[in-house]
Write an enzyme that holds these catalytic residues in place. Structure first.
Site, PDB file in Angstrom:
ATOM      1  N   ASP A  29       0.857  -1.482  -0.069  1.00 17.47           N
ATOM      2  CA  ASP A  29      -0.019  -0.119   0.046  1.00 17.47           C
ATOM      3  C   ASP A  29       0.778   1.278   0.174  1.00 17.47           C
ATOM      4  OD1 ASP A  29      -1.753  -2.068   0.011  1.00 17.47           O
ATOM      5  OD2 ASP A  29      -2.756  -1.252   2.133  1.00 17.47           O
ATOM      6  N   LYS A 134      -6.577  -4.866  -3.074  1.00 20.94           N
ATOM      7  CA  LYS A 134      -7.386  -5.847  -2.224  1.00 20.94           C
ATOM      8  C   LYS A 134      -8.314  -4.844  -1.327  1.00 20.94           C
ATOM      9  CE  LYS A 134      -3.430  -4.627   1.129  1.00 20.94           C
ATOM     10  NZ  LYS A 134      -4.296  -3.755   2.033  1.00 20.94           N
ATOM     11  N   CYS A 167      -2.049  -2.630   7.595  1.00 21.90           N
ATOM     12  CA  CYS A 167      -2.276  -3.616   6.580  1.00 21.90           C
ATOM     13  C   CYS A 167      -0.932  -4.480   6.419  1.00 21.90           C
ATOM     14  CB  CYS A 167      -2.518  -2.699   5.224  1.00 21.90           C
ATOM     15  SG  CYS A 167      -4.032  -1.970   5.347  1.00 21.90           S
TER      16      CYS A 167
HETATM   17  C1  C5J Z   1      -3.039   0.453   5.417  1.00 20.34           C
HETATM   18  C2  C5J Z   1      -4.604   1.865   6.696  1.00 20.34           C
HETATM   19  N1  C5J Z   1      -2.684   0.423   4.394  1.00 20.34           N
HETATM   20  N2  C5J Z   1      -4.004   2.150   7.614  1.00 20.34           N
HETATM   21  N3  C5J Z   1      -4.286   1.081   5.513  1.00 20.34           N
HETATM   22  O1  C5J Z   1      -2.562   0.121   6.526  1.00 20.34           O
HETATM   23  O2  C5J Z   1      -5.954   2.050   6.715  1.00 20.34           O
END
Ligand code: C5J
Length: 226
Positions: A29, A134, A167
């Protein structure tokens, strides 16, 4: 495991990883929506500059994996434009004007195809690298990734990206339950909350690597077979 292996100095103890493409580099991400001002992360009141320290170590690891032709998996947390893959429980969190699907300076927040949902230019995927969209925090939920990794003979995962305790940790726990040995690279992952990053890494490595191992990018780069 692949017939070629290499040893890595790690916490809580050294581990063996698969060589010859059996270990994938996973970049979780690293999207504009989390890393740049004006995106989803900033809309939640976070200081996105805290994530920037991970960019250079991830770039170094990408270069090392690319030079070896080893597998690379990038993930993006995002949803379909009609939000049909976003459960009400996730959609309903937070201030209504800042929710997933609302419009911001980089397009609709966390929506596939919008500028904010894409990966930052410094770490942009190259042709042939996997890009997994995802709908959840974890990379295995509703993605078919486990089957793809199995088909490719990938048994070990190196985790990088953001955010450590959301994540990245969720994906690493999912990987653990599916039988992968995984290591998180401490300087190649970041959180909006430094204390949560430290705690997540402690939780992962505690009790004899109950979820997996941790290391740093310099140690990993030195350990990679030529
Ligand atoms: C991720 C989030 N990528 N913090 N998403 O950690 O909402």
């Amino acid at each position: 495991m692949s017939s070629t292996t290499f040893q890595l100095a790690a916490r809580p103890f050294a581990m063996t990883l698969a060589g010859a493409g059996g270990t994938a580099l996973v970049v979780i991400d690293m999207q504009r929506d989390f890393v740049e001002p004006g995106g989803f992360g900033a809309s939640l009141g976070n200081d996105v500059s805290l994530l920037h320290a991970a960019i250079e170590p991830i770039a170094d690891l990408l270069a090392a994996w690319r030079s070896r032709g080893w597998p690379i998996v990038h993930t993006r947390e995002c949803h379909r434009p009609d939000l049909s893959d976003c459960p009400d429980a996730k959609l309903g969190r937070g201030d209504p004007s800042l929710r997933i699907g609302e419009s911001g300076p980089m397009g609709r927040l966390l929506i596939a195809g919008e500028p904010g949902a894409d990966i930052i230019p410094a770490l942009y995927p190259q042709p042939g690298e996997w890009v997994i969209d995802k709908p959840g925090k974890g990379m295995f939920w509703a993605t078919g990734l486990h089957e793809r990794l199995q088909a490719a003979g990938i048994t070990h995962l190196v985790f990088t990206g953001v955010t450590t305790e959301v994540c990245v940790q969720t994906s690493m726990r999912e990987a653990n339950d599916r039988g992968y040995d995984s290591v998180i690279v401490e300087d190649a992952t970041e959180s909006y909350f430094p204390a949560y990053k430290r705690a997540a890494i402690e939780m992962i490595t505690a009790q004899g690597a109950i979820v997996g191992w941790s290391t740093d990018s310099a140690t990993l780069l030195r350990a990679l077979p030529g």
